[in-house]
Design a protein around this motif. Structure first.
Motif, PDB file in Angstrom:
ATOM      1  N   GLU A  43       8.184  -4.527  -0.472  1.00 23.52           N
ATOM      2  CA  GLU A  43       8.129  -3.239   0.234  1.00 23.52           C
ATOM      3  C   GLU A  43       6.875  -2.429  -0.081  1.00 23.52           C
ATOM      4  OE1 GLU A  43      11.572  -0.673   0.074  1.00 23.52           O
ATOM      5  OE2 GLU A  43      12.902  -2.341   0.490  1.00 23.52           O
ATOM      6  N   GLN A  45       3.346  -1.495  -0.469  1.00 21.55           N
ATOM      7  CA  GLN A  45       2.153  -2.086   0.125  1.00 21.55           C
ATOM      8  C   GLN A  45       0.862  -1.681  -0.584  1.00 21.55           C
ATOM      9  OE1 GLN A  45       2.704  -4.177   3.052  1.00 21.55           O
ATOM     10  NE2 GLN A  45       4.676  -3.922   2.070  1.00 21.55           N
ATOM     11  N   ARG A  65       2.613   3.604  -0.785  1.00 22.95           N
ATOM     12  CA  ARG A  65       2.843   3.389   0.646  1.00 22.95           C
ATOM     13  C   ARG A  65       3.702   2.134   0.787  1.00 22.95           C
ATOM     14  NH1 ARG A  65      -2.367   4.970  -0.161  1.00 22.95           N
ATOM     15  NH2 ARG A  65      -2.840   7.028   0.676  1.00 22.95           N
ATOM     16  N   SER A  66       4.803   2.292   1.496  1.00 20.81           N
ATOM     17  CA  SER A  66       5.788   1.214   1.594  1.00 20.81           C
ATOM     18  C   SER A  66       6.145   0.912   3.033  1.00 20.81           C
ATOM     19  CB  SER A  66       7.064   1.611   0.829  1.00 20.81           C
ATOM     20  OG  SER A  66       6.770   1.857  -0.529  1.00 20.81           O
ATOM     21  N   ALA A  67       6.756  -0.255   3.228  1.00 17.61           N
ATOM     22  CA  ALA A  67       7.224  -0.661   4.557  1.00 17.61           C
ATOM     23  C   ALA A  67       8.488  -1.499   4.393  1.00 17.61           C
ATOM     24  CB  ALA A  67       6.150  -1.473   5.273  1.00 17.61           C
ATOM     25  N   HIS A  68       9.395  -1.334   5.349  1.00 13.06           N
ATOM     26  CA  HIS A  68      10.663  -2.073   5.356  1.00 13.06           C
ATOM     27  C   HIS A  68      11.015  -2.329   6.819  1.00 13.06           C
ATOM     28  CE1 HIS A  68      15.033  -2.642   5.206  1.00 13.06           C
ATOM     29  NE2 HIS A  68      14.888  -2.942   3.930  1.00 13.06           N
ATOM     30  N   GLY A  72      11.146   1.293   8.422  1.00 11.15           N
ATOM     31  CA  GLY A  72       9.816   1.683   8.878  1.00 11.15           C
ATOM     32  C   GLY A  72       8.833   1.783   7.722  1.00 11.15           C
ATOM     33  N   THR A  73       7.808   2.628   7.899  1.00 13.66           N
ATOM     34  CA  THR A  73       6.797   2.828   6.867  1.00 13.66           C
ATOM     35  C   THR A  73       6.910   4.249   6.340  1.00 13.66           C
ATOM     36  OG1 THR A  73       5.135   3.501   8.474  1.00 13.66           O
ATOM     37  CG2 THR A  73       5.206   1.162   7.908  1.00 13.66           C
TER      38      THR A  73
END
Length: 170
Positions: A43, A45, A65-68, A72-73
């Motif tokens: 997750e 980034q 900064r993450s994304a799933h 979402g981000t």
């Protein structure tokens, strides 16, 4: 992880641990390196220190900064709340006095190696998960359980990767 029926207000936690055949100092060098974590996490980034910091210290802040795929981000600001080399490194996401989550690595000397635990707490402040819970309040326990299992899966992968990195350096 077993079904607990917990809700977000319970401030649920999860932890995983492993044994690493290396000194606590060697393990500490990796777990306290925030720039390594995006390489290990599915997750997270990207991270960057704030306020001119370049190394972990109590009160140090960093952006993550993450994304799933389902969430979402997003971007968060975290504050280092524990930084005791080579025993523990922890950070609170959002307001350190009322965080949306808290994460911690704990290192314990064990024989010639180190027992490493990664621990995470959900809440008590609102998080991205809160929006899903508000949209489907009748599914809150399942939402919390699924997210805790995702945490657990990611943490197991983190520890396995850390173990491989440290033990390969030997």
């Amino acid at each position: 992880m077993e079904w607990t029926g917990q809700v977000y207000a319970d401030i649920p936690t999860v932890s995983v641990s492993t044994y690493i055949d290396a000194s606590a100092e060697q393990v500490w060098a990796l777990v306290s390196d925030i720039h390594l974590m995006p390489r290990l996490s599915s997750e997270l980034q990207e991270v960057e220190w704030l306020d001119g910091a370049s190394a972990p210290r109590p009160g140090g802040r960093f952006i993550g900064r993450s994304a799933h795929p389902d969430l979402g981000t997003w971007e968060t600001t975290s504050t280092v709340v524990e930084c005791k080399a080579p025993q523990s490194f922890g950070w609170a996401v959002g307001d350190p006095d009322h965080p949306s989550s808290v994460w911690r690595f704990t290192l314990t000397r064990q024989g010639s190696g180190t027992a490493l635990e990664q621990w995470a707490q959900m809440g008590p402040a609102r998080s991205g998960l809160t929006f899903a819970i508000e949209a489907m309040p009748d599914k809150e326990q399942k939402i919390v359980f699924v997210r805790l299992r995702e945490f657990e899966t990611g943490m197991k992968a983190n520890l396995a990767a850390l173990k491989d990195l440290v033990e390969q350096e030997q």
